[in-house]
Design a protein around this motif. Structure first.
Motif, mmCIF file in Angstrom:
data_model
loop_
_atom_site.group_PDB
_atom_site.id
_atom_site.type_symbol
_atom_site.label_atom_id
_atom_site.label_comp_id
_atom_site.label_asym_id
_atom_site.label_seq_id
_atom_site.Cartn_x
_atom_site.Cartn_y
_atom_site.Cartn_z
ATOM 1 N N VAL B 123 0.824 -1.209 0.000
ATOM 2 C CA VAL B 123 0.000 0.000 0.000
ATOM 3 C C VAL B 123 0.864 1.267 0.000
ATOM 4 N N ALA B 124 1.919 1.272 0.806
ATOM 5 C CA ALA B 124 2.765 2.472 0.916
ATOM 6 C C ALA B 124 3.405 2.811 -0.428
ATOM 7 N N ALA B 125 3.850 1.790 -1.157
ATOM 8 C CA ALA B 125 4.483 2.017 -2.465
ATOM 9 C C ALA B 125 3.479 2.602 -3.453
ATOM 10 N N LEU B 126 2.257 2.109 -3.389
ATOM 11 C CA LEU B 126 1.213 2.577 -4.306
ATOM 12 C C LEU B 126 0.854 4.037 -4.024
ATOM 13 N N GLU B 127 0.733 4.363 -2.733
ATOM 14 C CA GLU B 127 0.387 5.744 -2.372
ATOM 15 C C GLU B 127 1.513 6.703 -2.753
ATOM 16 N N ARG B 128 2.766 6.268 -2.533
ATOM 17 C CA ARG B 128 3.915 7.102 -2.882
ATOM 18 C C ARG B 128 3.945 7.359 -4.394
ATOM 19 N N GLU B 129 3.703 6.306 -5.162
ATOM 20 C CA GLU B 129 3.735 6.428 -6.624
ATOM 21 C C GLU B 129 2.610 7.342 -7.123
ATOM 22 N N THR B 130 1.452 7.265 -6.485
ATOM 23 C CA THR B 130 0.319 8.093 -6.909
ATOM 24 C C THR B 130 0.639 9.574 -6.712
ATOM 25 N N VAL B 131 1.279 9.908 -5.589
ATOM 26 C CA VAL B 131 1.679 11.298 -5.332
ATOM 27 C C VAL B 131 2.736 11.730 -6.354
ATOM 28 N N ARG B 132 3.701 10.840 -6.607
ATOM 29 C CA ARG B 132 4.770 11.157 -7.559
ATOM 30 C C ARG B 132 4.188 11.420 -8.946
ATOM 31 N N ARG B 133 3.178 10.654 -9.331
ATOM 32 C CA ARG B 133 2.563 10.825 -10.656
ATOM 33 C C ARG B 133 1.846 12.170 -10.761
ATOM 34 N N ARG B 134 1.167 12.559 -9.672
ATOM 35 C CA ARG B 134 0.481 13.848 -9.673
ATOM 36 C C ARG B 134 1.501 14.973 -9.876
ATOM 37 N N GLU B 135 2.640 14.852 -9.200
ATOM 38 C CA GLU B 135 3.685 15.880 -9.318
ATOM 39 C C GLU B 135 4.302 15.882 -10.718
ATOM 40 N N LEU B 136 4.449 14.680 -11.291
ATOM 41 C CA LEU B 136 5.010 14.572 -12.648
ATOM 42 C C LEU B 136 4.130 15.321 -13.651
ATOM 43 N N LEU B 137 2.825 15.106 -13.579
ATOM 44 C CA LEU B 137 1.903 15.806 -14.487
ATOM 45 C C LEU B 137 2.010 17.314 -14.304
ATOM 46 N N HIS B 138 2.076 17.729 -13.037
ATOM 47 C CA HIS B 138 2.128 19.163 -12.745
ATOM 48 C C HIS B 138 3.399 19.799 -13.321
ATOM 49 N N ARG B 139 4.516 19.045 -13.255
ATOM 50 C CA ARG B 139 5.783 19.576 -13.776
ATOM 51 C C ARG B 139 5.741 19.732 -15.292
ATOM 52 N N ILE B 140 5.048 18.814 -15.975
ATOM 53 C CA ILE B 140 5.017 18.875 -17.443
ATOM 54 C C ILE B 140 4.186 20.070 -17.905
ATOM 55 N N TRP B 141 2.986 20.240 -17.299
ATOM 56 C CA TRP B 141 2.075 21.325 -17.683
ATOM 57 C C TRP B 141 1.063 21.448 -16.544
#
Lengths: 131, 242
Positions: B123-141
């Motif tokens: 669960v912890a890995a999944l939650e961490r990855e979900t946050v990282r993905r949100r930040e990745l999208l934000h960085r692109i646009w």
């Protein structure tokens, strides 16, 4: 039949292997890891390697000559990076479904055999998907 | 709630507004979301497994909840292909399931998915990855409009520098389809489409279609007189007066 773990463990039997990972280059996610990572952090390494893999896969300068049909597939086979103490080998995995996956192998330069590793990693990438 | 379920090594299904997570012994074994193509769509897109193959596998192993294992053992797909594709779809659906929700989260103990475990994710890995993905999208646009709205191409012509995978996304943008529709049409994880759409938006090639304006009452839009006819009449009158 190899799964992700069997594939990574096989990669670790190559001379000089320090660590290996299966990474998705669109998201930067490590789908599986084994051994060490530069800086000790597989997740950061995967995200950084994914950026590099994406640039190689997306830029037409690195694609084969016009006429070859690579539609929707990555046009690049592998990427090789060397520094004073190690090699990094990134091998794109061609899958039977839509994906953006590569194998990342980190080798110690003193023991590693780049030519051998490149051939073996290509074979492993093929077996991972086709069994 | 999710970390508590992980701590108590719970088995069951977590139901959220935008998706569901299946847990086994406190680890996530499967995820689904209406925003993402399922494993069946991903494998059908290039003809690896058609509907008939799925029906056969579910009939043979669905009751035992070992459909994934059956597909590999019967030689329909390799273990590696199943793991790569399933893991990709699990993180993909979880990204949406763990997003903001306006409805309460529920958990049904004991429920298991018919696919069976493939490669459980903590669960912890999944939650961490979900946050990282949100930040990745934000960085692109930073504008999230293309994530959910109907999409349209801008008037800029796409140059030869649009990468193949983004070109495939661009080709499905028609003023009606959303990111989820494009993913379904391509048989591609939805988060991958979000990433490509943010890159296309940053390049000025795709925008969210403006919301449809409310229809104007027809009385106001009917011209009282056709302007062209009026102009022609005035011209005729002027010519006759010469």
């Amino acid at each position: 039949m190899p799964g992700i773990d069997e594939c990574l463990l096989e990669a670790m039997t190559l001379p000089g292997a320090r660590g290996a990972a299966v990474v998705d280059w669109t998201s930067g996610l490590a789908l599986g890891t084994v051994g060490d990572a530069p800086g000790g952090d597989h997740e950061t390494t995967a995200a950084e390697a994914a950026e590099l893999a994406r640039l190689a896969a997306e830029h037409r300068a690195f694609a084969p000559a016009a006429g070859s049909d690579w539609s929707e597939e990555t046009p690049v086979e592998d990427l090789i990076i060397s520094n004073r103490d190690s090699y990094h080998l990134l091998r794109f995995v061609r899958t039977t479904f839509d994906s953006s996956v590569f194998l990342h192998l980190w080798l110690a330069r003193s023991e590693g055999n780049l030519a051998l590793a490149r051939i073996r990693l290509g074979e492993m990438a093929g077996r991972l998907v086709l069994g | 709630m999710l970390s508590r379920l992980a701590a108590e090594r719970a088995t069951g299904v977590l139901l959220r507004e935008r998706g569901t997570l299946y847990l086994a012994d406190g680890e996530v074994v499967h995820a689904e979301s209406p925003a993402t193509p399922g494993l069946d769509v991903l494998f059908a897109a290039r003809g690896v497994l058609d509907a008939e193959a799925w029906r056969e596998a579910v009939a043979a192993a669905g009751a035992r909840r070992r459909v994934g294992r059956f597909l590999v053992d019967s030689g329909r797909i390799s273990k590696g292909a199943l793991e790569l594709c399933h893991l990709g779809s699990l993180y993909d659906a979880a990204y949406f399931a763990l997003g903001p929700s306006s409805t309460p989260t529920r958990f049904r103990y004991g429920a298991a998915h018919w696919l069976g475990p493939v490669r459980p994710v903590p669960v912890a890995a999944l939650e961490r990855e979900t946050v990282r993905r949100r930040e990745l999208l934000h960085r692109i646009w930073p504008d999230p409009a293309t994530d959910t709205a109907p999409l349209m191409r801008s008037r800029l012509a796409a140059g030869p520098s649009v990468p193949l995978r983004q070109e495939a996304v661009l080709g499905r943008v028609d003023g009606v389809r959303t990111a989820a529709d494009v993913s379904l049409a391509l048989g591609r994880p939805a988060f991958h489409t979000l990433v490509d759409l943010r890159r296309l938006a940053a390049a000025g090639l795709v925008t969210a279609a403006p919301a449809q304006p409310p229809p104007v009452p027809s009385v106001l839009t009917q011209p009282s007189d056709d302007p062209d006819v009026a102009l022609l009449r005035r011209l005729r009158d002027a010519l006759e007066a010469l």
